[in-house]
Design a protein around this motif. Structure first.
Motif, PDB file in Angstrom:
ATOM      1  N   TYR A 348       0.867  -1.184   0.000  1.00 36.74           N
ATOM      2  CA  TYR A 348       0.000   0.000   0.000  1.00 36.74           C
ATOM      3  C   TYR A 348       0.899   1.227   0.000  1.00 36.74           C
ATOM      4  O   TYR A 348       1.607   1.506   0.973  1.00 36.74           O
ATOM      5  N   ASP A 349       0.919   1.960  -1.115  1.00 38.96           N
ATOM      6  CA  ASP A 349       1.861   3.067  -1.286  1.00 38.96           C
ATOM      7  C   ASP A 349       1.220   4.132  -2.192  1.00 38.96           C
ATOM      8  O   ASP A 349       1.470   4.174  -3.399  1.00 38.96           O
ATOM      9  N   PRO A 350       0.369   5.008  -1.618  1.00 41.09           N
ATOM     10  CA  PRO A 350      -0.303   6.036  -2.428  1.00 41.09           C
ATOM     11  C   PRO A 350       0.666   6.940  -3.181  1.00 41.09           C
ATOM     12  O   PRO A 350       0.371   7.356  -4.311  1.00 41.09           O
ATOM     13  N   ALA A 351       1.824   7.239  -2.586  1.00 42.24           N
ATOM     14  CA  ALA A 351       2.795   8.110  -3.261  1.00 42.24           C
ATOM     15  C   ALA A 351       3.302   7.451  -4.540  1.00 42.24           C
ATOM     16  O   ALA A 351       3.435   8.104  -5.585  1.00 42.24           O
ATOM     17  N   LYS A 352       3.583   6.157  -4.474  1.00 40.38           N
ATOM     18  CA  LYS A 352       4.030   5.426  -5.660  1.00 40.38           C
ATOM     19  C   LYS A 352       2.915   5.375  -6.702  1.00 40.38           C
ATOM     20  O   LYS A 352       3.173   5.504  -7.923  1.00 40.38           O
ATOM     21  N   ALA A 353       1.684   5.245  -6.238  1.00 42.35           N
ATOM     22  CA  ALA A 353       0.548   5.227  -7.161  1.00 42.35           C
ATOM     23  C   ALA A 353       0.443   6.549  -7.915  1.00 42.35           C
ATOM     24  O   ALA A 353       0.235   6.579  -9.138  1.00 42.35           O
ATOM     25  N   LYS A 354       0.600   7.662  -7.205  1.00 45.53           N
ATOM     26  CA  LYS A 354       0.550   8.979  -7.850  1.00 45.53           C
ATOM     27  C   LYS A 354       1.673   9.139  -8.869  1.00 45.53           C
ATOM     28  O   LYS A 354       1.485   9.698  -9.953  1.00 45.53           O
ATOM     29  N   GLU A 355       2.838   8.647  -8.517  1.00 46.08           N
ATOM     30  CA  GLU A 355       3.992   8.731  -9.411  1.00 46.08           C
ATOM     31  C   GLU A 355       3.718   7.986 -10.724  1.00 46.08           C
ATOM     32  O   GLU A 355       4.025   8.473 -11.818  1.00 46.08           O
ATOM     33  N   LEU A 394      -8.878   5.543  -3.647  1.00 49.71           N
ATOM     34  CA  LEU A 394      -8.633   6.140  -4.959  1.00 49.71           C
ATOM     35  C   LEU A 394      -8.729   7.660  -4.911  1.00 49.71           C
ATOM     36  O   LEU A 394      -7.992   8.361  -5.612  1.00 49.71           O
ATOM     37  N   ALA A 395      -9.616   8.170  -4.072  1.00 42.17           N
ATOM     38  CA  ALA A 395      -9.719   9.629  -3.918  1.00 42.17           C
ATOM     39  C   ALA A 395      -8.404  10.216  -3.416  1.00 42.17           C
ATOM     40  O   ALA A 395      -8.023  11.344  -3.789  1.00 42.17           O
ATOM     41  N   ASP A 396      -7.685   9.440  -2.610  1.00 39.61           N
ATOM     42  CA  ASP A 396      -6.415   9.905  -2.067  1.00 39.61           C
ATOM     43  C   ASP A 396      -5.346  10.096  -3.146  1.00 39.61           C
ATOM     44  O   ASP A 396      -4.353  10.792  -2.918  1.00 39.61           O
ATOM     45  N   ILE A 397      -5.520   9.462  -4.306  1.00 41.25           N
ATOM     46  CA  ILE A 397      -4.543   9.632  -5.398  1.00 41.25           C
ATOM     47  C   ILE A 397      -5.154  10.431  -6.558  1.00 41.25           C
ATOM     48  O   ILE A 397      -4.627  10.411  -7.669  1.00 41.25           O
ATOM     49  N   GLY A 398      -6.278  11.096  -6.290  1.00 41.55           N
ATOM     50  CA  GLY A 398      -6.876  11.971  -7.287  1.00 41.55           C
ATOM     51  C   GLY A 398      -7.838  11.292  -8.249  1.00 41.55           C
ATOM     52  O   GLY A 398      -8.294  11.921  -9.210  1.00 41.55           O
ATOM     53  N   VAL A 399      -8.173  10.034  -7.990  1.00 39.49           N
ATOM     54  CA  VAL A 399      -9.093   9.312  -8.868  1.00 39.49           C
ATOM     55  C   VAL A 399     -10.493   9.380  -8.273  1.00 39.49           C
ATOM     56  O   VAL A 399     -10.717   8.967  -7.124  1.00 39.49           O
ATOM     57  N   LYS A 400     -11.449   9.902  -9.048  1.00 43.53           N
ATOM     58  CA  LYS A 400     -12.840  10.006  -8.605  1.00 43.53           C
ATOM     59  C   LYS A 400     -13.607   8.788  -9.114  1.00 43.53           C
ATOM     60  O   LYS A 400     -13.855   8.656 -10.313  1.00 43.53           O
ATOM     61  N   ALA A 401     -13.958   7.906  -8.197  1.00 39.94           N
ATOM     62  CA  ALA A 401     -14.652   6.667  -8.560  1.00 39.94           C
ATOM     63  C   ALA A 401     -16.119   6.746  -8.167  1.00 39.94           C
ATOM     64  O   ALA A 401     -16.439   6.941  -6.994  1.00 39.94           O
ATOM     65  N   LYS A 402     -16.979   6.603  -9.143  1.00 39.70           N
ATOM     66  CA  LYS A 402     -18.416   6.562  -8.893  1.00 39.70           C
ATOM     67  C   LYS A 402     -18.845   5.102  -8.730  1.00 39.70           C
ATOM     68  O   LYS A 402     -18.629   4.282  -9.613  1.00 39.70           O
ATOM     69  N   ILE A 403     -19.439   4.790  -7.572  1.00 48.41           N
ATOM     70  CA  ILE A 403     -19.874   3.408  -7.310  1.00 48.41           C
ATOM     71  C   ILE A 403     -21.212   3.148  -7.995  1.00 48.41           C
ATOM     72  O   ILE A 403     -22.169   3.903  -7.815  1.00 48.41           O
ATOM     73  N   VAL A 404     -21.266   2.097  -8.790  1.00 46.04           N
ATOM     74  CA  VAL A 404     -22.514   1.687  -9.451  1.00 46.04           C
ATOM     75  C   VAL A 404     -22.698   0.187  -9.242  1.00 46.04           C
ATOM     76  O   VAL A 404     -21.739  -0.545  -8.958  1.00 46.04           O
ATOM     77  N   THR A 405     -23.924  -0.278  -9.378  1.00 48.88           N
ATOM     78  CA  THR A 405     -24.180  -1.710  -9.287  1.00 48.88           C
ATOM     79  C   THR A 405     -25.450  -2.041 -10.052  1.00 48.88           C
ATOM     80  O   THR A 405     -26.189  -1.155 -10.499  1.00 48.88           O
ATOM     81  N   TYR A 406     -25.707  -3.330 -10.204  1.00 45.51           N
ATOM     82  CA  TYR A 406     -26.883  -3.854 -10.905  1.00 45.51           C
ATOM     83  C   TYR A 406     -27.321  -5.119 -10.181  1.00 45.51           C
ATOM     84  O   TYR A 406     -26.627  -5.611  -9.285  1.00 45.51           O
ATOM     85  N   ASP A 407     -28.477  -5.649 -10.551  1.00 44.74           N
ATOM     86  CA  ASP A 407     -28.833  -6.954 -10.020  1.00 44.74           C
ATOM     87  C   ASP A 407     -27.792  -7.963 -10.497  1.00 44.74           C
ATOM     88  O   ASP A 407     -27.100  -7.750 -11.487  1.00 44.74           O
TER      89      ASP A 407
END
Length: 529
Positions: A348-355, A394-407
């Protein structure tokens, strides 16, 4: 006359009293009275009752009790044992002879024999990936396809079947023991696939009775079952209760007798309740976040690797698995032969993810959809809550994830078509072989069936085909270890966890053997209340 009347009245009173005493001795609430009906609470409904047409466990949970396969797995493992075939042999790994049980009937009264076996294999081989996705995954395609491993299936006589292969297939016997290759009544499936999946006919201990979509599926004892004395129950009702806590409450109130998908956090509560028993299923699964590589930005390896660095798996496991899971670094658990323990897990390394995102051209992140599973599964106790943790990571690395689902059925269908950016899913192994995880879930042959990420790699494909053909187990292990190195580097998944699934039942349940495949045979189960 009066004396006769008095004597008759006295006899009547004695008869009533004796009947009442007999009833009390047989049981009542908490008396140990034997029950004929088991109510099995589960997280979701089946999508079909034709096991050859699906890849999801809620169907197999029911159909393993309606249908039977040529070979069986052991009670609590994936060793090979006799099934509808009492004996089998091969001299060269290319031609297999199966000697069948005699006197076996399908639920519709027709005879099980070699001709029925041939017709089942012909049905699958003449299909396509939309109809029979698992046949495609396990046997390299369909009749006429270059990769199709089965050359022919013939009846030598009424109770002898010969299956010839184009090339050796190391897991072949385990493959045909899998639930989806159960032998069905030709007379039933020849009426049409769509009708058959709502009216299944097999040779198993229970026969289909009723399906109330989204609620219950009922199966009943097959009186002409070929194994004498089985099943011990008269009826099983599979009841869909999507919420884990509601399912446990139904067990506590006696509405159901057996529940799967127990929240790990409820394990101690169940163990401390003298009226209940906690049951642990042998672990053979993986839960993961799939990244569809044909959709931007997941067509870039650096972005996929960034997702692996961004997600805090330790928090997910501690929060939702309560110690009943191990962190996953490979697409299969360590119990499977060929597991590569030398792989170094993404930390788990958010800094590496941003890089990595910046190097891929996304210094400010991006927007995406995150598909959350709508039903609890053994490898994912609470999909919506796990999705919320991933969304926050994901928000911590600037990625905006919208949660969706279906049956559930729609979720699987749309994900299999590559419509998700990223999707939560998992897999419970069906035969205990590495091929059933790696090739089935990640090879190019299975894009559109079980490979929902649409990932492909030619070097990895060659390794998988070589491993299928190789009969030397040590050589197979080395091939699968190399394939896992490629998967780790290319990162089409974020492997999350290998869980120990929990079930719970009343104390009166006996004879239940939880199977690592998640498909539990209920023929030996008895129930007292």
């Amino acid at each position: 006359m009066i004396k006769k009347r008095m004597l008759s009245a006295l006899l009547l009173v004695l008869l009533v009293l004796s009947t009442a005493l007999a009833a009390c001795s047989e049981g009542g609430s908490g008396s140990g009275k034997k029950e004929d009906t088991l109510v099995f609470g589960r997280g979701g409904d089946s999508t079909s009752l034709d096991p050859s047409r699906v890849t999801e466990g809620e169907t197999f949970k029911v159909t393993v009790n309606i249908f039977e396969t040529l070979l069986n797995f052991g009670e609590e493992d994936t060793t090979i044992e006799p099934g509808l075939a009492k004996e089998w042999n091969t001299e060269d790994g290319l031609s297999y002879t199966f000697n069948l049980e005699e006197g076996v009937k399908f639920h519709d009264g027709t005879d099980f024999n070699a001709e029925a076996v041939v017709k089942n294999f012909e049905r699958w081989a003449n299909g396509d990936a939309d109809k029979f996705p698992y046949y495609n995954s396990m046997f390299g395609g369909f009749k006429g396809d270059e990769g199709h491993v089965i050359e022919s299936v013939t009846a030598d006589d009424e109770f002898t079947v010969v299956i010839k292969l184009k090339r050796p297939q190391a897991p072949f016997l385990k493959n045909i023991a899998m639930s989806m290759f159960a032998i069905a009544s030709p007379e039933a499936f020849e009426k049409g696939d769509d009708q058959f999946e709502r009216n299944p006919v097999g040779t198993g201990p229970f026969k289909f009775a009723d399906w109330k979509t989204g609620d219950t599926i009922t199966i009943e004892k097959f009186d002409d079952y070929w194994k004498k004395g089985l099943p011990k129950l008269s009826k099983v009702i599979f009841k869909s209760i999507p919420d884990n806590s509601a399912r446990l409450n139904s067990l506590l109130t006696g509405e159901i007798d057996l529940a799967d998908g127990i929240n790990p956090a409820d394990g101690e509560k169940i163990e401390s309740n003298e009226d209940l028993q906690l049951i642990k299923r042998p672990s053979m699964n993986v839960g993961y976040l799939g990244l569809t590589v044909t959709r931007e930005p997941f067509d870039k390896k650096e972005v996929r690797q960034a997702m692996n660095y961004a997600i805090d798996k330790e928090t997910i496991i501690n929060s939702f698995f309560e110690g009943q899971a191990n962190s996953a670094k490979n697409p299969m658990p360590s119990s499977i032969s060929g597991y590569n323990d030398d792989i170094v897990e993404y930390p788990y390394d958010p800094a590496k993810a941003k890089e990595l995102l910046a190097a891929a051209g996304y210094p400010d992140g991006f927007e995406m959809e995150l598909w959350a599973m709508p039903v609890p599964r053994p490898y994912m106790p609470d999909g919506s809550k796990v999705a919320e943790v991933i969304q926050s990571n994901l928000a911590d690395i600037g990625v905006k994830a919208k949660i969706v689902t279906y049956d559930w059925a729609t979720y699987l269908d749309k994900a299999s078509k590559g419509e998700a950016d990223a999707f939560m899913l998992g897999w419970t192994g069906d035969n205990g072989d590495a091929d059933n995880f790696l090739y089935v879930l990640l090879d190019e042959d299975n894009i559109g069936s079980n490979n929902y990420t649409y990932f492909k790699n030619s070097e990895m494909h060659d390794l998988f085909i070589a491993a299928q053909t190789e009969v030397d187990e040590d050589k197979r292990i080395e091939l699968y270890k190399k394939a896992q190195e490629i998967i780790h580097e290319e990162a089409p998944w974020v492997p999350l966890a290998h869980s120990t699934p929990l079930l719970a039942a009343g104390k009166g349940l006996t004879g239940f053997k939880p199977h690592p495949t998640g498909s539990d045979l209920l023929s030996n189960v008895e129930l007292t209340k």
